[in-house]
Design a protein around this motif. Structure first.
Motif, PDB file in Angstrom:
ATOM      1  N   GLN A 146       0.285  -9.688   5.420  1.00  0.00           N
ATOM      2  CA  GLN A 146       0.892  -9.657   4.093  1.00  0.00           C
ATOM      3  C   GLN A 146       1.008  -8.238   3.543  1.00  0.00           C
ATOM      4  O   GLN A 146       1.658  -8.030   2.540  1.00  0.00           O
ATOM      5  CB  GLN A 146       0.076 -10.490   3.113  1.00  0.00           C
ATOM      6  CG  GLN A 146       0.081 -11.953   3.409  1.00  0.00           C
ATOM      7  CD  GLN A 146      -0.840 -12.704   2.475  1.00  0.00           C
ATOM      8  OE1 GLN A 146      -1.800 -12.155   1.950  1.00  0.00           O
ATOM      9  NE2 GLN A 146      -0.544 -13.972   2.270  1.00  0.00           N
ATOM     10  N   ILE A 147       0.396  -7.279   4.207  1.00  0.00           N
ATOM     11  CA  ILE A 147       0.379  -5.907   3.710  1.00  0.00           C
ATOM     12  C   ILE A 147       1.608  -5.155   4.208  1.00  0.00           C
ATOM     13  O   ILE A 147       1.946  -5.193   5.380  1.00  0.00           O
ATOM     14  CB  ILE A 147      -0.910  -5.188   4.151  1.00  0.00           C
ATOM     15  CG1 ILE A 147      -2.122  -5.890   3.545  1.00  0.00           C
ATOM     16  CG2 ILE A 147      -0.868  -3.724   3.743  1.00  0.00           C
ATOM     17  CD1 ILE A 147      -3.437  -5.360   4.015  1.00  0.00           C
ATOM     18  N   VAL A 148       2.264  -4.483   3.284  1.00  0.00           N
ATOM     19  CA  VAL A 148       3.400  -3.628   3.610  1.00  0.00           C
ATOM     20  C   VAL A 148       2.940  -2.192   3.353  1.00  0.00           C
ATOM     21  O   VAL A 148       2.689  -1.804   2.218  1.00  0.00           O
ATOM     22  CB  VAL A 148       4.635  -3.968   2.750  1.00  0.00           C
ATOM     23  CG1 VAL A 148       5.799  -3.064   3.100  1.00  0.00           C
ATOM     24  CG2 VAL A 148       5.006  -5.431   2.912  1.00  0.00           C
ATOM     25  N   VAL A 203       0.880  -1.168   0.000  1.00  0.00           N
ATOM     26  CA  VAL A 203       0.000   0.000   0.000  1.00  0.00           C
ATOM     27  C   VAL A 203       0.913   1.212   0.000  1.00  0.00           C
ATOM     28  O   VAL A 203       1.617   1.482   0.978  1.00  0.00           O
ATOM     29  CB  VAL A 203      -0.939   0.021   1.230  1.00  0.00           C
ATOM     30  CG1 VAL A 203      -1.784   1.280   1.226  1.00  0.00           C
ATOM     31  CG2 VAL A 203      -1.819  -1.215   1.246  1.00  0.00           C
ATOM     32  N   LEU A 204       0.931   1.922  -1.120  1.00  0.00           N
ATOM     33  CA  LEU A 204       1.776   3.093  -1.272  1.00  0.00           C
ATOM     34  C   LEU A 204       0.925   4.341  -1.062  1.00  0.00           C
ATOM     35  O   LEU A 204       0.018   4.602  -1.843  1.00  0.00           O
ATOM     36  CB  LEU A 204       2.409   3.125  -2.665  1.00  0.00           C
ATOM     37  CG  LEU A 204       3.168   1.879  -3.107  1.00  0.00           C
ATOM     38  CD1 LEU A 204       3.670   2.052  -4.531  1.00  0.00           C
ATOM     39  CD2 LEU A 204       4.306   1.584  -2.161  1.00  0.00           C
ATOM     40  N   VAL A 205       1.205   5.091  -0.014  1.00  0.00           N
ATOM     41  CA  VAL A 205       0.489   6.334   0.260  1.00  0.00           C
ATOM     42  C   VAL A 205       1.265   7.438  -0.441  1.00  0.00           C
ATOM     43  O   VAL A 205       2.385   7.776  -0.051  1.00  0.00           O
ATOM     44  CB  VAL A 205       0.369   6.596   1.775  1.00  0.00           C
ATOM     45  CG1 VAL A 205      -0.408   7.877   2.021  1.00  0.00           C
ATOM     46  CG2 VAL A 205      -0.296   5.419   2.466  1.00  0.00           C
ATOM     47  N   ALA A 206       0.684   7.987  -1.501  1.00  0.00           N
ATOM     48  CA  ALA A 206       1.382   8.945  -2.356  1.00  0.00           C
ATOM     49  C   ALA A 206       0.701  10.303  -2.310  1.00  0.00           C
ATOM     50  O   ALA A 206      -0.500  10.407  -2.080  1.00  0.00           O
ATOM     51  CB  ALA A 206       1.423   8.438  -3.796  1.00  0.00           C
ATOM     52  N   GLY A 226      19.706  -0.865  -0.793  1.00  0.00           N
ATOM     53  CA  GLY A 226      19.600  -2.260  -1.208  1.00  0.00           C
ATOM     54  C   GLY A 226      18.747  -3.108  -0.303  1.00  0.00           C
ATOM     55  O   GLY A 226      18.917  -4.308  -0.245  1.00  0.00           O
ATOM     56  N   ASN A 227      17.838  -2.495   0.413  1.00  0.00           N
ATOM     57  CA  ASN A 227      16.987  -3.280   1.326  1.00  0.00           C
ATOM     58  C   ASN A 227      16.087  -4.207   0.545  1.00  0.00           C
ATOM     59  O   ASN A 227      15.471  -3.819  -0.422  1.00  0.00           O
ATOM     60  CB  ASN A 227      16.134  -2.353   2.197  1.00  0.00           C
ATOM     61  CG  ASN A 227      16.998  -1.597   3.179  1.00  0.00           C
ATOM     62  OD1 ASN A 227      18.006  -2.102   3.630  1.00  0.00           O
ATOM     63  ND2 ASN A 227      16.587  -0.389   3.492  1.00  0.00           N
ATOM     64  N   ALA A 283      12.482   2.278   2.919  1.00  0.00           N
ATOM     65  CA  ALA A 283      13.374   1.138   3.152  1.00  0.00           C
ATOM     66  C   ALA A 283      12.609  -0.180   3.118  1.00  0.00           C
ATOM     67  O   ALA A 283      13.220  -1.237   2.967  1.00  0.00           O
ATOM     68  CB  ALA A 283      14.085   1.294   4.493  1.00  0.00           C
ATOM     69  N   ARG A 284      11.292  -0.147   3.242  1.00  0.00           N
ATOM     70  CA  ARG A 284      10.485  -1.373   3.179  1.00  0.00           C
ATOM     71  C   ARG A 284      10.275  -1.866   1.755  1.00  0.00           C
ATOM     72  O   ARG A 284       9.826  -2.988   1.547  1.00  0.00           O
ATOM     73  CB  ARG A 284       9.116  -1.137   3.813  1.00  0.00           C
ATOM     74  CG  ARG A 284       9.184  -0.840   5.273  1.00  0.00           C
ATOM     75  CD  ARG A 284       7.801  -0.707   5.847  1.00  0.00           C
ATOM     76  NE  ARG A 284       7.878  -0.159   7.177  1.00  0.00           N
ATOM     77  CZ  ARG A 284       7.010   0.670   7.689  1.00  0.00           C
ATOM     78  NH1 ARG A 284       5.957   1.029   6.984  1.00  0.00           N
ATOM     79  NH2 ARG A 284       7.149   1.119   8.905  1.00  0.00           N
TER      80      ARG A 284
END
Length: 170
Positions: free
Chosen positions: A143-145, A35-38, A166-167, A156-157
């Motif tokens: 499962q949600i990032v 989930v990308l909060v943009a 490089g994470n 970094a996630r």
């Protein structure tokens, strides 16, 4: 000679069947939903989405992407809409609006009515995670990032390669 060959083929088939079974059992571990909060991220959003898709292809991990668009006055929403139309694992949700694309895609009218009234992005983060699990987008909220693109620590996630240290996914 023939009996030994039959034993070898039998062991090979047994090993392949066991590997497939283990792979199916670990399928939940091999699925992530980002989930990308943009906000105003038109210069980066395409790169983030394409990097996640590339990571999915290279690792074989099943990845879904939901972009939650907060107050944005640039082209971030339009870029994400193009991706959402082209790929079924990408969704765009706008803050303060119902998920119109998901309402239109609902199979029956009752589901559409529930989604229209209940999918407001102003809801709390926990409620949204629980709702994604209830709707079958993910099997469990674990499962949600959750990544806020404006927060450098959250970046970094993302498995973006070397640009942010490089994470890789844990």
């Amino acid at each position: 000679m023939i009996p030994e060959l039959i034993w070898i083929v039998g062991f090979y088939m047994t090993a392949a069947a066991m590997a497939h079974r283990l792979l199916r059992q670990s399928a939940d571990e091999r699925q992530r939903h980002y989930v990308l909060v943009a906000g105003n991220h038109q210069m980066q959003i395409e790169w983030y989405i394409r990097s996640l898709q590339r990571f999915s292809r290279y690792t074989g991990m099943d990845i879904g992407i939901t972009v939650v668009l907060e107050d944005s006055c640039d082209e971030t929403g339009k870029i994400t809409e193009i991706f959402a139309r082209g790929y079924d694992k990408i969704r765009l949700l706008r803050a303060g609006e119902p998920a119109v694309a998901e309402v239109a895609a609902a199979e029956d009218e009752q589901d559409a009515a529930v989604m229209e009234t209940d999918r407001d992005i102003a809801m709390s983060r926990e409620r949204m995670l629980r709702q994604m699990a209830d709707q079958g987008i993910v099997a469990s909220p674990l499962q949600i990032v959750w990544v806020e693109l404006s927060n450098r620590e959250d970046l970094a996630r993302l498995p973006l390669g070397c640009r942010y240290g490089g994470n890789r996914i844990q």
